[in-house]
Design a protein around this motif. Structure first.
Motif: not given
Length: 293
Positions: A197, A200, A239, A242, A260, A263-264
């Motif tokens: 996390e 992220y 990225w 990840l 997450g 962030a995604r």
């Protein structure tokens, strides 16, 4: 370590400084090398990476190291020296593409994949290779010699075991939880969710302002395409590791307000805006300059 494993390993987000030059090169080849006939002339590759603020000598040194590792191979294109990705890497780039750009989150009802391995003490290097390889795919650690992941990783994990001649040491099982333990608590033990996390959160901090800026930017010019490239390549490079740390575990088993998810979404929003603009700049350099030569 095989070249393809080096590709997938990536640099951990959050480490000090910018990603190494060769990781930008891998990102550029992954995004644009395969769509350019496979070969990028050295001079044009250097030109592209200089747009990221890298020095020519450092770029050429990184290219040389990647060639020695078997990641890049020397080719000729229109009489110029160039490089392409090693042919053996295409399958692994396809896996990478799917993980990065075509997410398939697991659901709470999906089966799990267990990987059990036992290696004689005299071959401890093989044991470390198994543990490291599974971890880099996103497996969690249940106990010594026992790892777990969503079932969807089976094909990738089996490929890793076969390719590295580890079949005699690893067994795979499909499993469903039968209680009585609380699976959400177990997931927090099997994966380092706190560190994940944090990665992220660092991605969000690094790129949120970029999304705001690019949503406002409406001009379309060569400088815009170049600026998009300069933003997009470092963003994708940060990225792309990840999705291999996080195998898209079911949200039901993750902490509340899991970063997450944010962030995604940030990545896909930036990819949607910057991807086409960056590609226009890269393709102009790769194809336009080649034609001019």
């Amino acid at each position: 370590m095989h070249a393809e494993d080096e590709i997938i390993a990536g640099r951990l987000p959050g480490a000090a400084g910018q990603p190494a030059h060769h990781r930008f090169i891998i990102t550029v080849f992954g995004l644009y090398g395969r769509s350019s006939g496979g070969v990028i002339p050295v001079a044009l590759l250097v030109r592209l990476l200089q747009d990221l603020g890298l020095e020519s000598a450092s770029i050429r040194s990184s290219i040389s190291r990647l060639k020695k590792k078997g990641v890049l191979t020397s080719e000729k294109v229109d009489g110029q020296n160039g490089y392409s990705l090693s042919p053996e890497l295409e399958q692994h780039f396809s896996i990478r593409d799917e993980r990065i750009f075509v997410p398939r989150p697991a659901s709470a009802n999906d089966p799990w994949l267990l990987a059990s391995f036992s290696v004689p003490e005299a071959q401890r290097a093989q044991r470390n290779k198994i543990r490291t390889g599974l971890s880099r795919m996103g497996f969690g650690n249940v106990a010594p010699g026992l790892c777990i992941a969503p079932k969807k990783l089976f094909t990738e994990a089996m490929d890793f075991v076969v390719r590295n001649d580890l079949k005699d040491y690893v067994e795979f099982f499909f499993s469903s939880p039968a209680g009585p333990g609380e699976l959400k608590n177990k997931v927090a033990e099997w994966w380092d969710l706190q560190s994940l996390e944090q990665y992220y959160a660092e991605f969000i901090d690094a790129h949120t302002a970029e999304l705001t800026e690019w949503k406002k930017r409406k001009d379309r010019s060569e400088s815009t395409y170049r600026d998009a490239f300069k933003t997009y390549i470092p963003m994708v490079t940060q990225w792309r590791r990840l999705p291999f740390l996080d195998p898209e575990l079911p949200l039901e088993f993750l902490p509340e307000q899991w970063k997450g998810t944010e962030a995604r979404q940030l990545f896909y929003d930036l990819h949607g805006i910057l991807g086409p603009l960056s590609a226009r700049h890269a393709n102009r350099i790769i194809h336009g300059q080649r034609e001019a030569a």
